[in-house]
Design an enzyme around this catalytic site. Structure first.
Site, mmCIF file in Angstrom:
data_model
loop_
_atom_site.group_PDB
_atom_site.id
_atom_site.type_symbol
_atom_site.label_atom_id
_atom_site.label_comp_id
_atom_site.label_asym_id
_atom_site.label_seq_id
_atom_site.Cartn_x
_atom_site.Cartn_y
_atom_site.Cartn_z
ATOM 1 N N MET A 1 32.506 61.480 21.087
ATOM 2 C CA MET A 1 32.971 60.876 22.236
ATOM 3 C C MET A 1 34.756 61.154 22.525
ATOM 4 S SD MET A 1 31.316 57.336 23.021
ATOM 5 C CE MET A 1 32.400 56.459 21.824
ATOM 6 N N GLY A 2 35.148 62.429 21.645
ATOM 7 C CA GLY A 2 36.596 62.888 21.787
ATOM 8 C C GLY A 2 37.384 62.053 20.831
ATOM 9 N N HIS B 1 35.757 64.127 12.493
ATOM 10 C CA HIS B 1 34.805 65.190 13.603
ATOM 11 C C HIS B 1 35.047 66.697 13.021
ATOM 12 C CE1 HIS B 1 35.916 61.693 16.369
ATOM 13 N NE2 HIS B 1 34.592 61.605 16.327
ATOM 14 N N GLY C 1 28.005 61.907 11.599
ATOM 15 C CA GLY C 1 28.617 61.450 10.302
ATOM 16 C C GLY C 1 27.806 60.297 9.826
ATOM 17 N N LYS D 1 29.488 57.901 8.618
ATOM 18 C CA LYS D 1 30.115 56.420 9.055
ATOM 19 C C LYS D 1 29.344 55.534 10.146
ATOM 20 C CE LYS D 1 34.079 54.264 10.336
ATOM 21 N NZ LYS D 1 33.889 54.182 11.834
ATOM 22 N N ASP D 2 28.564 56.285 10.893
ATOM 23 C CA ASP D 2 27.962 55.447 11.909
ATOM 24 C C ASP D 2 26.500 55.586 11.266
ATOM 25 O OD1 ASP D 2 29.861 54.692 14.015
ATOM 26 O OD2 ASP D 2 29.835 56.694 14.112
ATOM 27 N N VAL E 1 34.430 60.579 5.876
ATOM 28 C CA VAL E 1 35.975 61.118 5.704
ATOM 29 C C VAL E 1 36.677 60.048 5.550
ATOM 30 C CG1 VAL E 1 37.584 62.699 6.142
ATOM 31 C CG2 VAL E 1 35.121 63.356 6.691
ATOM 32 N N SER F 1 37.857 56.873 15.514
ATOM 33 C CA SER F 1 38.888 56.899 16.638
ATOM 34 C C SER F 1 39.675 55.538 16.870
ATOM 35 C CB SER F 1 38.087 57.246 17.704
ATOM 36 O OG SER F 1 37.332 58.434 17.477
HETATM 37 O O1 PAF Z 1 29.141 58.623 17.373
HETATM 38 C C1 PAF Z 1 29.430 58.867 18.514
HETATM 39 O O2 PAF Z 1 30.603 59.199 18.810
HETATM 40 C C2 PAF Z 1 28.479 58.489 19.814
HETATM 41 O O3 PAF Z 1 27.850 57.293 19.634
HETATM 42 C C3 PAF Z 1 27.811 59.552 20.237
HETATM 43 C C4 PAF Z 1 26.876 60.014 19.118
HETATM 44 C C5 PAF Z 1 28.548 61.021 20.213
HETATM 45 C C6 PAF Z 1 26.855 59.525 21.365
HETATM 46 O O4 PAF Z 1 27.769 59.191 22.365
#
Ligand code: PAF
Length: 284
Positions: free
Chosen positions: A29-30, A36, A153, A155-156, A182, A192
């Site tokens: 999501m930037g 990342h 990752g 992390k999630d 990380v 983020s």
């Molecule tokens: O982990 C994330 O940043 C978001 O949930 C993802 C996987 C990019 C989906 O929008």
């Protein structure tokens, strides 16, 4: 190459597929950070071509969450990707992904809904519908990019487990590559959302990783009763932390564990300065 439209991405992918090249996808999501960057580096190393998607996905935010406030830093993200050797940065608009009305409009009606017993717990409990939004957008990205590998990752961790289930259940022809969390040198997991924290808040946020590391030390010393392990954690928390959950769950099925074992993950979510932070540790 920065692309905004699905059709342009598809054309480039078609070309690469014709040449027999392997494709890695890093969905984001930037607001890219070193977490990342480590996913991107893995993809660049493993695959002939790497696509990074940058899309703040509106349908995975619940009412009252930080959709409007979520950091958007496309220029910096694009620069980071360029330097890391990314071949395509795909940054669509919500309209490109979901059509005119983009949420529950006639342009977009089909969701991918993961099993409720994976989503009614941990983050899913307070973020109802969040994982439907994640699975839906990731599925769309898979269909657009058709990668051989997709990098996520740890992390999630709940997201990763649910996405693995989706790929398996729907026979999506790719491999998910889980990548390590990380952390800053002091243990804070990169996110983020750390950007929202003051220096003091960052210090307070350290309690999350510290208590997880401590649980692992206790487990390695032979404590397996998860209520006893939870007890060791509470002394790390104070009035600066609002604990949402601290749970011991199975790494594959997310079932609750009363007795921890090598397949257990400890999950935590807490608010610090009203910023919702998550972290986890594998006990193996
Ligand atoms: O982990 C994330 O940043 C978001 O949930 C993802 C996987 C990019 C989906 O929008």
């Amino acid at each position: 190459m920065l692309l905004h439209s699905i059709i342009e991405v598809r054309e480039q992918i078609k070309e690469w597929k014709k040449q027999g090249l392997t494709i890695g996808l890093v969905p984001t999501m930037g607001a890219l950070h070193n977490g990342h960057k480590s996913l991107i580096e893995k993809s660049v190393e493993k695959c002939d071509k790497t696509v990074v998607s940058v899309f703040v996905n509106p349908i995975q935010f619940c009412p009252g969450e930080d959709l409007d406030k979520y950091p958007r830093t496309l220029d910096a993200d694009n620069e980071l990707c360029d330097k890391a050797g990314v071949d395509i940065v795909f940054a669509p608009t919500p309209k490109e992904m979901y059509g005119e009305g983009h949420i529950l409009s006639n342009d977009f009606l089909t969701y991918v809904v993961p099993p409720y017993f994976y989503t009614d717990k941990l983050c899913g409990k307070s973020r109802v519908g969040h994982f439907d939004g994640v699975c839906t957008v990731v599925n769309k990205l898979f269909n657009i990019v058709q990668p051989d590998y997709a990098f996520f990752g740890k992390k999630d961790m709940q997201q990763l487990i649910i996405l693995k289930k989706m790929v398996n259940d729907l026979n999506i022809p790719l491999e998910i590559i889980p990548c390590p969390i990380v952390r800053e040198d002091n243990g804070l997991a990169l996110s983020s959302r750390n950007k929202y924290l003051t220096e003091k808040g960052k210090e307070n946020a350290l309690a999350l990783s510290k208590l997880l590391f401590n649980i692992k030390v206790c487990y390695n010393k032979g404590i397996t009763d998860t209520s006893a392990l939870s007890e060791t954690a509470y002394s790390f928390l104070n009035e600066n932390h609002s604990l949402e959950y601290l749970e011991f769950r199975d790494k594959d099925t997310l079932e609750e564990k009363k007795i921890a074992d090598n397949n257990t993950v400890v999950f935590i979510a807490a608010r610090v300065e009203n910023v919702r932070l998550i972290d986890n540790i594998e006990l193996n």
